[in-house]
Motif scaffolding. Sequence first.
Motif, short mmCIF file in Angstrom:
data_model
loop_
_atom_site.label_atom_id
_atom_site.label_comp_id
_atom_site.label_asym_id
_atom_site.label_seq_id
_atom_site.Cartn_x
_atom_site.Cartn_y
_atom_site.Cartn_z
N ASP A 264 -45.70 28.68 3.98
CA ASP A 264 -44.89 28.44 2.79
C ASP A 264 -43.47 27.98 3.14
O ASP A 264 -42.78 27.40 2.31
CB ASP A 264 -44.84 29.68 1.91
CG ASP A 264 -46.11 29.87 1.12
OD1 ASP A 264 -46.85 28.86 0.93
OD2 ASP A 264 -46.41 30.99 0.72
N PHE A 265 -43.05 28.22 4.38
CA PHE A 265 -41.75 27.74 4.83
C PHE A 265 -41.69 26.22 4.74
O PHE A 265 -40.64 25.63 4.49
CB PHE A 265 -41.49 28.20 6.27
CG PHE A 265 -40.23 27.66 6.87
CD1 PHE A 265 -39.00 28.21 6.55
CD2 PHE A 265 -40.26 26.59 7.75
CE1 PHE A 265 -37.82 27.70 7.10
CE2 PHE A 265 -39.10 26.08 8.30
CZ PHE A 265 -37.88 26.64 7.97
N PHE A 266 -42.85 25.56 4.94
CA PHE A 266 -42.92 24.11 4.94
C PHE A 266 -43.31 23.53 3.59
O PHE A 266 -43.36 22.32 3.42
CB PHE A 266 -43.95 23.63 5.98
CG PHE A 266 -43.58 24.03 7.39
CD1 PHE A 266 -42.62 23.33 8.08
CD2 PHE A 266 -44.21 25.10 7.99
CE1 PHE A 266 -42.28 23.69 9.38
CE2 PHE A 266 -43.89 25.46 9.28
CZ PHE A 266 -42.92 24.77 9.98
N ARG A 267 -43.57 24.40 2.62
CA ARG A 267 -44.01 23.92 1.31
C ARG A 267 -42.89 23.14 0.64
O ARG A 267 -41.73 23.52 0.65
CB ARG A 267 -44.43 25.08 0.41
CG ARG A 267 -45.12 24.60 -0.86
CD ARG A 267 -45.65 25.75 -1.69
NE ARG A 267 -47.04 26.06 -1.64
CZ ARG A 267 -48.06 25.23 -1.86
NH1 ARG A 267 -47.84 23.96 -2.03
NH2 ARG A 267 -49.29 25.65 -1.87
N ILE A 268 -43.27 22.01 0.07
CA ILE A 268 -42.31 21.15 -0.62
C ILE A 268 -42.19 21.64 -2.05
O ILE A 268 -43.19 21.78 -2.76
CB ILE A 268 -42.80 19.69 -0.62
CG1 ILE A 268 -42.95 19.19 0.81
CG2 ILE A 268 -41.84 18.81 -1.41
CD1 ILE A 268 -43.65 17.85 0.90
N ALA A 269 -40.96 21.91 -2.46
CA ALA A 269 -40.73 22.32 -3.85
C ALA A 269 -41.00 21.12 -4.74
O ALA A 269 -40.70 19.98 -4.39
CB ALA A 269 -39.30 22.80 -4.03
N SER A 270 -41.55 21.36 -5.90
CA SER A 270 -41.79 20.27 -6.84
C SER A 270 -40.45 19.75 -7.32
O SER A 270 -39.71 20.46 -8.00
CB SER A 270 -42.60 20.76 -8.03
OG SER A 270 -43.85 21.22 -7.60
N PRO A 271 -40.11 18.53 -6.95
CA PRO A 271 -38.81 18.00 -7.36
C PRO A 271 -38.79 17.69 -8.85
O PRO A 271 -39.77 17.20 -9.40
CB PRO A 271 -38.67 16.72 -6.54
CG PRO A 271 -40.07 16.30 -6.27
CD PRO A 271 -40.89 17.57 -6.20
N GLN A 272 -37.71 18.03 -9.47
CA GLN A 272 -37.50 17.69 -10.88
C GLN A 272 -36.74 16.38 -10.90
O GLN A 272 -35.62 16.30 -10.40
CB GLN A 272 -36.71 18.79 -11.59
CG GLN A 272 -37.43 20.12 -11.66
CD GLN A 272 -38.74 20.01 -12.41
OE1 GLN A 272 -38.84 19.31 -13.40
NE2 GLN A 272 -39.77 20.71 -11.93
#
Length: 106
Positions: free
Chosen positions: A75-83
């Motif tokens: 999860d450290f590498f998970r990309i946040a869903s950009p708004q």
Amino acid sequence: MKGKIADGEARDRLIIWIRRRMAEFGITPEALAESIQYDLDHPALYRDAKGNEWNGLGDAPHWLRAAQNAGVDPDFFRIASPQPPRSADPMVNDTIVDPRQLDLFA
């Protein structure tokens, strides 16, 4: 402007170069469009500091497995869903444009 290439000429040269490379590797415009659509349909979910990405499909890539083996939570590498940024002006069209579709030489 001695020694420099005009923007229009540089664009034309780049298009010729891209077309030649596509022909050299047998890449059709249709295959390119399908690849772009696939990327849009399956966006990356994980990214490392070097820019390696993985969309979560198939086996985890080497860089992610190596990090897991070193004790790093994926999860450290998970990309946040950009708004996507929205304009405060209601008259502005807020259509989201994939940056890969922009003509950077226009």
